[in-house]
Design an enzyme around this catalytic site. Structure first.
Site, PDB file in Angstrom:
ATOM      1  N   GLU A 127     -35.825   3.906 -34.729  1.00 60.11           N
ATOM      2  CA  GLU A 127     -36.111   3.087 -35.903  1.00 60.11           C
ATOM      3  C   GLU A 127     -36.626   1.696 -35.518  1.00 60.11           C
ATOM      4  O   GLU A 127     -36.474   0.745 -36.269  1.00 60.11           O
ATOM      5  CB  GLU A 127     -34.860   2.972 -36.771  1.00 60.11           C
ATOM      6  CG  GLU A 127     -34.437   4.309 -37.359  1.00 60.11           C
ATOM      7  CD  GLU A 127     -33.177   4.233 -38.197  1.00 60.11           C
ATOM      8  OE1 GLU A 127     -33.240   4.506 -39.404  1.00 60.11           O
ATOM      9  OE2 GLU A 127     -32.123   3.904 -37.630  1.00 60.11           O
ATOM     10  N   GLY A 151     -24.110  10.357 -42.143  1.00 66.31           N
ATOM     11  CA  GLY A 151     -23.972  11.302 -43.246  1.00 66.31           C
ATOM     12  C   GLY A 151     -22.671  12.078 -43.154  1.00 66.31           C
ATOM     13  O   GLY A 151     -21.999  12.318 -44.170  1.00 66.31           O
ATOM     14  N   SER A 185     -27.018   3.418 -31.961  1.00 69.22           N
ATOM     15  CA  SER A 185     -27.721   4.582 -32.506  1.00 69.22           C
ATOM     16  C   SER A 185     -29.119   4.706 -31.909  1.00 69.22           C
ATOM     17  O   SER A 185     -29.618   5.810 -31.685  1.00 69.22           O
ATOM     18  CB  SER A 185     -27.801   4.483 -34.031  1.00 69.22           C
ATOM     19  OG  SER A 185     -28.460   3.291 -34.425  1.00 69.22           O
ATOM     20  N   ASN A 194     -29.555  -3.321 -30.750  1.00 71.90           N
ATOM     21  CA  ASN A 194     -30.013  -1.945 -30.542  1.00 71.90           C
ATOM     22  C   ASN A 194     -31.163  -1.798 -29.547  1.00 71.90           C
ATOM     23  O   ASN A 194     -31.059  -1.019 -28.589  1.00 71.90           O
ATOM     24  CB  ASN A 194     -30.383  -1.313 -31.886  1.00 71.90           C
ATOM     25  CG  ASN A 194     -29.151  -1.026 -32.739  1.00 71.90           C
ATOM     26  OD1 ASN A 194     -28.069  -1.538 -32.469  1.00 71.90           O
ATOM     27  ND2 ASN A 194     -29.310  -0.215 -33.756  1.00 71.90           N
ATOM     28  N   ALA A 229     -20.314   5.735 -34.549  1.00 68.01           N
ATOM     29  CA  ALA A 229     -20.122   7.180 -34.720  1.00 68.01           C
ATOM     30  C   ALA A 229     -21.165   7.933 -33.905  1.00 68.01           C
ATOM     31  O   ALA A 229     -22.276   7.449 -33.708  1.00 68.01           O
ATOM     32  CB  ALA A 229     -20.228   7.578 -36.197  1.00 68.01           C
ATOM     33  N   ASN A 251     -23.127  -1.611 -25.983  1.00 73.69           N
ATOM     34  CA  ASN A 251     -23.304  -2.859 -26.721  1.00 73.69           C
ATOM     35  C   ASN A 251     -22.698  -4.055 -26.009  1.00 73.69           C
ATOM     36  O   ASN A 251     -23.339  -5.098 -25.834  1.00 73.69           O
ATOM     37  CB  ASN A 251     -22.677  -2.733 -28.118  1.00 73.69           C
ATOM     38  CG  ASN A 251     -23.386  -1.721 -28.981  1.00 73.69           C
ATOM     39  OD1 ASN A 251     -24.348  -1.079 -28.568  1.00 73.69           O
ATOM     40  ND2 ASN A 251     -22.916  -1.567 -30.212  1.00 73.69           N
ATOM     41  N   LYS A 302     -27.402  -7.737 -41.291  1.00 69.33           N
ATOM     42  CA  LYS A 302     -27.338  -6.501 -40.502  1.00 69.33           C
ATOM     43  C   LYS A 302     -28.615  -6.330 -39.684  1.00 69.33           C
ATOM     44  O   LYS A 302     -28.572  -5.857 -38.531  1.00 69.33           O
ATOM     45  CB  LYS A 302     -27.148  -5.306 -41.445  1.00 69.33           C
ATOM     46  CG  LYS A 302     -27.164  -3.930 -40.746  1.00 69.33           C
ATOM     47  CD  LYS A 302     -25.986  -3.760 -39.804  1.00 69.33           C
ATOM     48  CE  LYS A 302     -26.000  -2.407 -39.084  1.00 69.33           C
ATOM     49  NZ  LYS A 302     -25.901  -1.272 -40.006  1.00 69.33           N
ATOM     50  N   GLY A 339     -26.626  13.536 -40.170  1.00 67.48           N
ATOM     51  CA  GLY A 339     -26.346  12.925 -38.875  1.00 67.48           C
ATOM     52  C   GLY A 339     -24.947  12.336 -38.854  1.00 67.48           C
ATOM     53  O   GLY A 339     -24.101  12.653 -39.693  1.00 67.48           O
TER      54      GLY A 339
END
Length: 302
Positions: free
Chosen positions: A266, A13, A254, A191, A130, A201, A183, A10
């Site tokens: 997540e 990565g 994300s 998120n 990203a 954001n 974090k 992703g």
């Protein structure tokens, strides 16, 4: 030569693949299936930062193509997919394999330590923005922070510290548990709310309702961290969360990217993890419960 494999091709990565290539390490991206090769025009990653673009050579392979034990395995999968993605790699993970975990949320590190008790385990956290426009094109959209360390204070492998610390002004930390909790605070207060309010954001800070909810989430997590004796940032959680929201104002989180792309999120490793910890400690967290309920309704999971 020591080999590096990246599990999870992703956006994160791909960012890490570009970093390794800068150090003359040929990154090997492990794809989830042979069919994923068709998503790549060639074994090249198209990396973009602002108006600059760079072609990075990568090797693409699937688990079935592995032939030898893994030296370094950098795990960048989503938390919910990690166990399934690791299953076909188990024959190639020896006690000498260094495992590196770089993902949002909490909980997976506990499973990793139980499953691979004899392996070196390095944990990472990154707040760079990203996204990918296609499988082989990653846009480095926002500058953030990057930290590496072990769950308990430990000495980093001497050959690895310079490499990891070079990742966009990254730092090696002896208090990685603390960094990961910080974090988690940022992830939990930004998120899910970008999904609920369908915004970037920084736009959360311009929304009175969202702003109040963000502050309430920080207050609840502060109580949990006090109970667990985990140090807070010098100025507290809310200033940290606000500064990250300001620094990444133009970013699409994300989690919102996942929702927009009809992918799983997540949320269970972020808000769900906090709620499970609060229940263990006997602490009520109505703001986190509200976020979870609203998120489930929003995503149609209720």
């Amino acid at each position: 030569m020591t080999q590096w494999h990246i599990l999870g091709a992703g956006s994160v990565g791909c960012l890490m693949a570009r970093l390794l290539a800068e150090h003359d390490i040929s990154p090997r991206l492990i794809l989830s299936s042979p069919a994923r090769r068709a998503d790549w025009q060639a074994e090249q990653l198209d990396y973009q930062y602002q108006q600059q673009r760079q072609k990075v050579a990568v090797q693409l392979l699937c688990a079935a193509e592995l032939k030898a034990p893994l030296d370094h395995l950098l795990i960048c999968t989503k938390t919910y997919a990690t166990e399934r993605a690791l299953a076909p790699l188990l024959p190639y993970i020896t006690p000498q394999t260094t495992l590196l975990l770089l993902q949002n949320g909490m909980g997976m590190h506990e499973w990793m330590m139980q499953t691979f008790p004899d392996n070196p385990l390095i944990l990472g956290t990154i707040s760079h923005g990203a996204y990918r426009t296609r499988a082989d094109h990653v846009v480095h959209s926002g500058w953030g922070q990057c930290y590496w360390g072990t769950w308990q204070p430990s000495t980093a492998p001497q050959t690895m510290t310079p490499l990891l610390s070079s990742a966009w002004e990254a730092q090696w930390c002896d208090d990685m548990q603390v960094r990961l909790w910080h974090k988690l605070a940022v992830n939990s207060a930004i998120n899910p709310l970008t999904v609920l309010y369908n915004c970037k954001n920084g736009e959360l800070l311009q929304n009175t309702e969202a702003l109040a909810l963000m502050q309430a989430l920080c207050t609840e997590l502060t109580a949990i961290m006090h109970q667990l004796v985990i140090p807070l940032p010098a100025d507290g959680l809310w200033p940290l969360v606000r500064s990250i929201a300001e620094r990444t104002a133009a970013n699409i989180s994300s989690m919102r990217q996942d929702v927009l792309n009809n992918k799983p999120t997540e949320i269970d490793a972020i808000t769900g993890y906090i709620l499970r910890k609060s229940q263990q400690l006997g602490i009520t967290c109505p703001a986190h419960e509200e976020v979870m309920t609203r998120f489930m309704v929003h995503s149609g999971s209720a």
